[in-house]
Design a protein around this motif. Structure first.
Motif, PDB file in Angstrom:
ATOM      1  N   ASN C  13       0.626  -1.328   0.224  1.00  0.00           N
ATOM      2  CA  ASN C  13       0.204   0.099   0.044  1.00  0.00           C
ATOM      3  C   ASN C  13       0.765   1.048  -0.351  1.00  0.00           C
ATOM      4  OD1 ASN C  13      -3.228  -0.152   0.228  1.00  0.00           O
ATOM      5  ND2 ASN C  13      -2.847  -1.742   1.584  1.00  0.00           N
ATOM      6  N   GLU C  14       1.890   0.892   0.372  1.00  0.00           N
ATOM      7  CA  GLU C  14       2.851   2.314  -0.107  1.00  0.00           C
ATOM      8  C   GLU C  14       2.476   3.419   1.763  1.00  0.00           C
ATOM      9  OE1 GLU C  14       4.746   3.635  -3.131  1.00  0.00           O
ATOM     10  OE2 GLU C  14       5.721   2.342  -3.558  1.00  0.00           O
ATOM     11  N   ARG C  15       2.130   3.325   2.252  1.00  0.00           N
ATOM     12  CA  ARG C  15       1.010   4.498   3.423  1.00  0.00           C
ATOM     13  C   ARG C  15       0.460   3.597   4.527  1.00  0.00           C
ATOM     14  NH1 ARG C  15      -4.354   5.335   1.295  1.00  0.00           N
ATOM     15  NH2 ARG C  15      -4.575   4.331  -0.583  1.00  0.00           N
ATOM     16  N   ILE C  16       0.601   4.499   5.254  1.00  0.00           N
ATOM     17  CA  ILE C  16      -0.262   4.148   6.705  1.00  0.00           C
ATOM     18  C   ILE C  16      -1.355   4.630   6.691  1.00  0.00           C
ATOM     19  CG2 ILE C  16       0.135   3.572   8.903  1.00  0.00           C
ATOM     20  CD1 ILE C  16       2.811   2.650   7.866  1.00  0.00           C
ATOM     21  N   THR C  17      -2.646   4.527   6.610  1.00  0.00           N
ATOM     22  CA  THR C  17      -3.782   4.803   7.640  1.00  0.00           C
ATOM     23  C   THR C  17      -4.645   4.550   8.144  1.00  0.00           C
ATOM     24  OG1 THR C  17      -4.821   4.971   4.582  1.00  0.00           O
ATOM     25  CG2 THR C  17      -3.595   7.173   5.250  1.00  0.00           C
ATOM     26  N   ALA C  18      -5.796   4.785   8.278  1.00  0.00           N
ATOM     27  CA  ALA C  18      -6.265   4.326   9.232  1.00  0.00           C
ATOM     28  C   ALA C  18      -7.559   2.670   8.794  1.00  0.00           C
ATOM     29  CB  ALA C  18      -7.490   4.727   9.726  1.00  0.00           C
ATOM     30  N   ASP C  19      -8.019   2.916   7.143  1.00  0.00           N
ATOM     31  CA  ASP C  19      -8.443   2.661   6.523  1.00  0.00           C
ATOM     32  C   ASP C  19      -8.184   1.284   6.398  1.00  0.00           C
ATOM     33  OD1 ASP C  19      -7.493   4.486   5.402  1.00  0.00           O
ATOM     34  OD2 ASP C  19      -9.012   4.628   3.638  1.00  0.00           O
ATOM     35  N   GLY C  24      -6.370  -4.414   6.044  1.00  0.00           N
ATOM     36  CA  GLY C  24      -5.612  -5.027   6.467  1.00  0.00           C
ATOM     37  C   GLY C  24      -5.281  -6.579   7.676  1.00  0.00           C
ATOM     38  N   VAL C  25      -5.683  -6.060   8.873  1.00  0.00           N
ATOM     39  CA  VAL C  25      -6.091  -6.717  10.503  1.00  0.00           C
ATOM     40  C   VAL C  25      -7.645  -8.138   8.908  1.00  0.00           C
ATOM     41  CG1 VAL C  25      -6.981  -6.978  12.266  1.00  0.00           C
ATOM     42  CG2 VAL C  25      -5.498  -5.730  11.744  1.00  0.00           C
ATOM     43  N   ILE C  26      -8.747  -7.111   9.690  1.00  0.00           N
ATOM     44  CA  ILE C  26      -9.721  -8.469   8.618  1.00  0.00           C
ATOM     45  C   ILE C  26      -8.906  -8.809   7.822  1.00  0.00           C
ATOM     46  CG2 ILE C  26     -11.517  -9.067   7.744  1.00  0.00           C
ATOM     47  CD1 ILE C  26     -12.340  -5.950   8.783  1.00  0.00           C
ATOM     48  N   ALA C  27      -8.106  -8.779   6.982  1.00  0.00           N
ATOM     49  CA  ALA C  27      -7.576  -9.817   5.570  1.00  0.00           C
ATOM     50  C   ALA C  27      -6.669 -10.958   6.119  1.00  0.00           C
ATOM     51  CB  ALA C  27      -7.607  -9.332   4.161  1.00  0.00           C
TER      52      ALA C  27
END
Lengths: 100, 107, 156
Positions: C13-19, C24-27
């Motif tokens: 993803n190359e970026r760290i945001t909330a969504d 990611g956690v769900i997957a």
């Protein structure tokens, strides 16, 4: 035109020429496996070409394309190999059945 | 610093391209398939690694660098499997394997 | 393994945001359930692999050095006068004491990655290797990679 772009353009042209020679091998290859080897090499060279293109255009999206292309080309080679292996096994089985 | 990066990166890239060229020459100079696999598939995996390392020096932000490392890892994981499958097909389907190489023992 | 999958997701993803993190956690949770259900994954096995990471890094560095040496030999072979006459290819059977399938696959892959040798088939206690000349065959007999793999395999 700065030095980095010049280096990238030279390497892209060189890579394209080697890809053309690999295609020649794939067209000439006397056996099926020759063509498979050539296709494998062409796919790896294509990945490197995409990476160089991405560096030349300063676009990071090309990296994702290259990443997917690595896995897809591997899958293509594996599928072709699998197909040929089963075909060879079936042919062998028919031959042994025929002699017995 | 910029000049140093440029020089090191281009040295890596040109080394990789040289190996690609040698692999292409080897495709035409060797006669049998099994020998061609040796030259081709192996030289290619090292060449791809070299070009990836060279491109790492050209990019500035950390994101593309990690992605390039991941791509190199994928190439290193998938390439041996592909060449192994090709060699297996060749051994199973070739009738006159004995002329091409000395076979000591076969599965 | 879940941590590795999550890091891979972040790299893609190359970026760290909330969504991104939530997706990611769900997957990763779904994938972990899938792996433990069908892939034979467990926390104990993960720990066993994690304890071998330093040895594995040493193994990879050793592999890259061997690859460079063998590649120089290979390039000299291709650019020599008569490449077809100077090589003597052969298929040899190489006995290996490796027990687990993971170790044997790693050995086969590293043999195939080293220029000059290809694994043709993997048996129960041996690998069938196509070697391009005498030198490749000798390097197959006394390689340090196999010893490292044997050391790593202990207790797995």
């Amino acid at each position: 035109m700065n030095m980095t772009d010049l280096i990238l353009i030279i390497s892209m042209i060189f890579l394209s020429i080697t890809i053309i020679f690999c295609l020649l091998r794939a067209a000439l290859g006397p056996r099926m496996t020759d063509r498979l080897v050539a296709v494998n090499i062409i796919s790896i060279k294509g990945v490197v070409l995409i990476l160089l293109m991405g560096a030349y255009l300063h676009d990071n999206q090309f990296m994702d394309i290259a990443l997917v292309y690595v896995l897809l080309s591997f899958l293509a080679v594996v599928c072709l190999a699998r197909n040929m292996l089963t075909k060879a096994a079936r042919k062998e089985k028919e031959e042994t059945d025929g002699t017995v | 610093m910029e000049l140093f990066k440029l020089i090191v990166g281009s040295v890596f890239i040109f080394t990789g391209l040289f190996i690609f060229g040698v692999a292409t020459i080897g495709l035409f100079r060797f006669r049998y398939v099994l020998n061609r696999i040796h030259v081709a598939a192996k030289c290619d995996s090292l060449a791809a690694l070299f070009v990836c390392v060279g491109l790492m020096f050209f990019s500035s932000s950390p994101g593309p660098i990690i992605k390039l490392a991941v791509i190199a890892c994928f190439i290193w994981l998938t390439n041996p499997v592909a060449s192994h499958l090709v060699s297996k097909i060749e051994v199973e389907t070739n009738e006159n394997l004995e002329d091409e190489c000395k076979v000591e023992e076969l599965p | 393994m879940p941590i590795l999958l999550f890091l891979l997701w972040l790299v893609f993803n190359e970026r760290i945001t909330a969504d991104v993190i939530i997706t990611g956690v769900i997957a990763v949770l779904i994938l972990t359930w899938f792996l433990s259900r069908f892939g034979g994954w467990s926390l104990k096995r993960d720990g066993q692999f994690a304890a071998r990471i330093p040895a594995f890094i040493g193994f990879v560095i050793n592999l890259i050095i061997e690859m460079c040496i063998a590649n120089i030999h290979m390039i000299a072979l291709v650019l020599s006068d008569k490449p077809n006459e100077s090589i003597r290819p052969a298929i040899v059977k190489h006995k290996t004491p490796l027990k687990t399938s993971v170790g044997r696959v790693a050995l086969a892959n590293s043999i195939t990655l080293t220029p000059g040798t290809i694994t043709v088939d993997v048996g129960d206690n041996c690998v069938y290797v196509h070697a391009i000349d005498e030198r490749a065959r000798k390097s197959l007999e006394n390689s340090s990679l196999e010893n490292k793999l044997i050391n790593m395999e202990k207790g797995l």
